[in-house]
Structures are given as C-alpha cells and as structure tokens.
Design a protein around this motif. Structure first.
Motif, PDB file in Angstrom:
ATOM      1  N   GLY A  56       2.508  -3.078  -7.840  1.00 41.94           N
ATOM      2  CA  GLY A  56       2.033  -1.976  -8.431  1.00 41.94           C
ATOM      3  C   GLY A  56       1.997  -0.575  -7.752  1.00 41.94           C
ATOM      4  N   CYS A  57       2.746  -0.319  -6.699  1.00 42.76           N
ATOM      5  CA  CYS A  57       2.699   0.809  -5.839  1.00 42.76           C
ATOM      6  C   CYS A  57       3.115   2.068  -6.736  1.00 42.76           C
ATOM      7  N   CYS A  58       2.249   2.902  -6.881  1.00 37.40           N
ATOM      8  CA  CYS A  58       2.680   4.172  -7.784  1.00 37.40           C
ATOM      9  C   CYS A  58       3.718   5.188  -7.300  1.00 37.40           C
ATOM     10  N   GLN A  59       4.148   4.920  -5.998  1.00 38.79           N
ATOM     11  CA  GLN A  59       5.228   5.911  -5.397  1.00 38.79           C
ATOM     12  C   GLN A  59       6.265   5.181  -4.630  1.00 38.79           C
ATOM     13  N   PRO A  60       6.976   3.942  -5.219  1.00 37.18           N
ATOM     14  CA  PRO A  60       7.777   3.292  -4.547  1.00 37.18           C
ATOM     15  C   PRO A  60       9.092   3.937  -3.776  1.00 37.18           C
TER      16      PRO A  60
ATOM     17  N   PRO B 177       7.339  -0.787  -1.776  1.00 33.70           N
ATOM     18  CA  PRO B 177       5.914  -0.119  -1.490  1.00 33.70           C
ATOM     19  C   PRO B 177       5.996   0.684  -0.803  1.00 33.70           C
ATOM     20  N   CYS B 178       5.116   1.830  -0.792  1.00 30.63           N
ATOM     21  CA  CYS B 178       4.964   2.882  -0.083  1.00 30.63           C
ATOM     22  C   CYS B 178       4.200   2.585   1.303  1.00 30.63           C
ATOM     23  N   LYS B 179       3.308   1.444   1.298  1.00 26.37           N
ATOM     24  CA  LYS B 179       2.577   0.804   2.481  1.00 26.37           C
ATOM     25  C   LYS B 179       1.714   2.016   2.776  1.00 26.37           C
ATOM     26  N   THR B 180       1.333   2.807   1.895  1.00 25.80           N
ATOM     27  CA  THR B 180       0.383   3.742   2.402  1.00 25.80           C
ATOM     28  C   THR B 180      -1.206   3.136   2.726  1.00 25.80           C
TER      29      THR B 180
ATOM     30  N   ARG C  11      -3.755   8.409  -2.294  1.00 21.63           N
ATOM     31  CA  ARG C  11      -2.108   8.320  -2.696  1.00 21.63           C
ATOM     32  C   ARG C  11      -1.698   7.213  -3.505  1.00 21.63           C
ATOM     33  N   CYS C  12      -1.866   6.181  -3.003  1.00 23.62           N
ATOM     34  CA  CYS C  12      -1.472   4.686  -3.781  1.00 23.62           C
ATOM     35  C   CYS C  12      -2.440   3.732  -3.721  1.00 23.62           C
ATOM     36  N   ALA C  13      -3.087   3.415  -4.961  1.00 23.79           N
ATOM     37  CA  ALA C  13      -4.336   2.439  -5.056  1.00 23.79           C
ATOM     38  C   ALA C  13      -3.859   1.156  -4.481  1.00 23.79           C
ATOM     39  N   ALA C  14      -2.834   1.001  -5.044  1.00 28.13           N
ATOM     40  CA  ALA C  14      -2.256  -0.514  -4.983  1.00 28.13           C
ATOM     41  C   ALA C  14      -1.946  -0.909  -3.643  1.00 28.13           C
ATOM     42  N   CYS C  15      -1.136   0.034  -2.752  1.00 30.59           N
ATOM     43  CA  CYS C  15      -0.777  -0.069  -1.490  1.00 30.59           C
ATOM     44  C   CYS C  15      -2.057  -0.104  -0.455  1.00 30.59           C
ATOM     45  N   ALA C  16      -2.909   0.925  -0.786  1.00 32.16           N
ATOM     46  CA  ALA C  16      -4.024   1.072   0.077  1.00 32.16           C
ATOM     47  C   ALA C  16      -5.059  -0.368  -0.098  1.00 32.16           C
TER      48      ALA C  16
HETATM   49 ZN   LIG Z   1       2.272   2.479  -2.723  1.00 31.87          ZN
END
Ligand SMILES: [Zn+2]
Ligand SMILES: [Zn+2]
Ligand SMILES: [Zn+2]
Length: 457
Positions: free
Chosen positions: A35-39, A73-76, A81-86
């Motif tokens: 669900g990353c919003c900025q892969p 995934p952006c892994k932030t 920046r990205c709710a899913a990765c956070a």
């Molecule tokens: Zn992400």
C-alpha cells in the motif's frame, strides 16, 4: 490541464490499466509494496551464475514486468510522506524495542531481568513559551504570574489561559523578540554530539562508582541504548532513551551484581549534569555552551510496574515515525527559490528556519549545515537509533520479511540441484522514478483498500 479534463484523463487511464494483459502482475507488484503511496520504480536485472563455471543459471529482468519496471515500497519512516511504509517502520521498531525489553526474535527472555531505565533528556529553556499545564488531570493556567515583569518589548510575561490541546499558540514564545532563537537552533544542531558525550560520561560514572576504569568495566558490563528524538512544541529536540545494563556479551549475559537500576539512575543523573558542548563561533557569533535542561525524567521499565514494556515499545515506535512537521514546519529542505514569508509554516517555525538560514552563512558555522537542515529547525541527527547490542536490527527484521517474500525464487534455485553457496548473484539496478500516475493511484487505492477490508473480516 483543466480539472474536468484531468479527471477524464485519470478515468481513461484506470480503464487502460484494468484491461491491460499484465494487470494481474501489476496488481501483485502493488500488493507487495503493502500500500505504499509513492513506490520506487527500478529497472534492471539479477543474474544467478554458477560460482565456478560462470554459467547463467537464471535471469530476472524487469523487461517482462508491467511498464518494464519493478515497484518497491519507499520505506520511509515518515507518516507525512507515506502512511503505509511508516506503519511498517513503526511496527518493526515496536517489535525490536520489545525484543530488547522482554526478549524474543533471537534475544533471550532473561534480558527482562536486566536493569533498564526509560530516560527523557530535555533541552534547556530558551525563553517562556505558551504551554498546556495540568495538575491531577485538570487544566491549569499557562504562565500565571501575579507580579509579572514587562519585557523590554512591552509584553507582560504572564498568561493565565488554560490552553486547549489544539491551541495554535502552544509552543509560541510569550515574547518572540525576547526568545533565544539562536540558542534553540544551535541546541538542535548539537543535540547528537551532546548525546554522545552523555553516553560516554554515563559509562565513566558507572565505572568510577565501582572504582573501575572504563576498559576494565567493559570485561563485565555493556551499556545498551535505544533512543528516539522528539520535537517539543517549541521546536526543540528532546530525547527518549532506553538504557539497559548487560553482561560482557550483551543481552545473553547478566550484568554484575553491583550494576543495579539505582546505580544506573545515579550515573544518568550525574552524566546529564556533567556534559556540555560548545558551539562553533564566528566573528558575528560568540560560542555558546549548551547542556541538557533541568527537566530529567528517569523511570524504571518493569514487566508489571507503572511503565510496562508494551507501553515503552509503543511510545518509542510512535515517535520513530514523526518528524519536525508536527511542530508546524516543512517536511522537505528549504530551497534557495523559496520565499520564506510564503511558506505554509507557523510563525514560530518561520523564525527558527530564518535563524538557521542566518547562521548558515556565518564563517565557522558551516559544519553545522544549518541551511540544509533548516526545515528540521537545525537537527540533522537520526530519529531512532540503537546501540549494536540492544536488540536485533531493523535490517534483521526486513531481511526476514524479504526472505519470506522470495521463498518462491529460492525454491526454484534449489530445484536446479545447485547449493546456494555455489550461486553468485549479480544485480544491476537503476532508479527510474517513483510514485503513481493519477490513474494508477486510483486503482492502487482500490486494491489495497479491498485487502484491508478482507483483513478486517
Ligand atoms: Zn511508501
Ligand atoms: Zn499561554
Ligand atoms: Zn520581549
């Protein structure tokens, strides 16, 4: 493009995506990003070759992937920046902090018997700020002063408001002209150095209290840390740290009898008082001597006590995903083209950013890189760090997850009858972009949404 035209374009795009022959493969990629919003989009290949013969055993290439890219995934760690990765980062941090407190995931459970404190180190005061005060759960006036002084800028240094938690004035100085913006920014810039000195001093005080040298103490005791940085509303960093005493080999060995929670607390108090750091100076800026503030909170972490390991792990994990934007600043560096007055930030944050930019141009202060870190109000350290022996690492957890994801690939290698040690992996990756088109964002949201609904059932 006008709005209606943009919408029509997005709808056409979703139809194309949904009807594409490789849609299933695309959807699988998106599901894998959680669900990353900025892969991140990568192009490249991985060759598996035989170690001795060099024969190509298997090749993975993104050429056959949808749009010729692999989405990762952006892994932030930053929720803004990205709710899913956070969320992934938060959950991973929670598990590794918890393992460091009660064991599990390869850390022995006996670690829960080692002395462990939850310590909060704060910054000193840089001037009175509006604050939310409470006593026994009841709101109290902010700064009630009967014979309050009037500052040189004609501000009466008193505030009797019982501030609401959402009050925009919280953290703002009573008098901005009196507030020490220079001190605040320099403190943030030097907080990591101050922490390092604190950790060294803590070891020294522990050793000294038992008439040992630091080197001799290392043979019987290791001090492990896990810390997170949090911004107070006034825009200054404070640190929450878990400090644990282990035997010489870390969590698997007990600390010596003399290394008690009380001895640790005493050393923490002494070290917090003892350490200072002098800011660099320039002809326009004299050096400042900065130390921790008077507010020092030390609480033992126990399995059944007031502060449980679950509460602490949850707390640390929550702050690991936050950054300075929660005090009303930006979550990106300030650009040279930015008009400072037009930035969507709070007045207090704007003044702190302006002070970073002013100091950035002074000779002698360049090493603090205050221009680059102005959006972080001067802080350029990590938000969540652990000493090597505290627990397992985020890398360990991620590797375990990736191993799980790649089981299928590994099985295929084994099927070829070649032991893993005889296979050399040669990867060649290129970054080609990130994020979604408007159309792909819509399809992705529906995919991840349906998965979330299934999970909830
Ligand atoms: Zn992400
Ligand atoms: Zn106030
Ligand atoms: Zn004033």
């Amino acid at each position: 493009m006008p709005r209606t035209e943009r919408n029509a374009h997005a709808i056409a795009g979703t139809i194309t995506r949904l009807n594409a022959p490789d849609y299933d493969r695309w959807a699988a990629q998106i599901r894998r990003t959680g669900g990353c919003c900025q892969p991140i989009h990568l192009r490249g290949r991985v060759d598996h070759r035989h170690a001795t013969t060099g024969a190509l055993l298997r090749r993975y290439t993104t050429r056959t992937e949808p749009d010729g890219v692999l989405r990762l995934p952006c892994k932030t760690r930053r929720a803004s920046r990205c709710a899913a990765c956070a969320e992934t980062y938060r959950a991973d941090t929670y598990h590794l902090i918890r393992a460091g407190l009660i064991g599990g995931k390869g850390v022995p459970t006996s670690v829960s018997t080692h002395p462990c404190l939850f310590v909060t180190l704060t910054a000193p005061s840089f001037g009175a700020v509006h604050a939310r005060r409470q006593m026994n759960g009841k709101p109290r006036p902010c700064h009630p002063r009967r014979d309050a002084e009037t500052c040189p800028h004609d501000t009466v240094m008193s505030c009797t408001i019982k501030h609401h938690p959402d009050d925009g004035r919280l953290g703002e100085p009573l008098c901005p002209s009196c507030y020490d913006y220079t001190g605040s920014v320099l403190f943030n810039a030097l907080a990591s150095t101050l922490w390092k000195r604190f950790a060294d001093s803590l070891r020294w005080h522990l050793a000294h209290g038992h008439a040992l040298t630091i080197k001799a103490m290392r043979d019987e005791l290791v001090v492990s840390f896990a810390k997170v940085a949090e911004y107070q509303r006034r825009g200054v960093i404070h640190l929450h740290a878990l400090i644990r005493l282990d035997g010489p080999d870390g969590p698997s060995t007990p600390p010596p009898m003399w290394a008690t929670a009380d001895a640790l607390a005493e050393a923490v108090r002494a070290a917090a008082r003892a350490v200072h750091v002098a800011s660099p100076s320039s002809p326009d800026q004299t050096s400042r001597l900065l130390g921790w503030g008077d507010q020092l909170d030390i609480r033992p972490v126990t399995l059944a006590g007031e502060l449980t390991e679950q509460a602490v792990a949850g707390y640390v994990a929550k702050y690991a995903t936050k950054a300075a934007e929660c005090v009303g600043t930006l979550d990106r560096p300030i650009r040279i083209t930015d008009d400072l007055d037009a930035l969507p930030v709070s007045t207090h944050a704007r003044r702190l950013i302006a002070e970073c930019l002013r100091l950035a141009y002074l000779d002698g202060l360049a090493d603090l890189r205050l221009g680059q870190w102005a959006h972080m109000l001067g802080y350029r350290g990590h938000f969540s760090t652990r000493s090597r022996l505290f627990s397992l690492t985020l890398g360990d957890i991620r590797a375990a997850r990736e191993r799980f994801v790649h089981t299928e690939e590994c099985t295929r290698e084994h099927l070829m009858g070649i032991p893993e040690d005889d296979v050399v992996k040669v990867a060649d990756w290129h970054y080609v972009g990130r994020g979604f088109t408007a159309a792909d964002a819509l399809v992705s949201a529906s995919l991840v949404g349906s998965r979330a609904r299934r999970g909830a059932r």
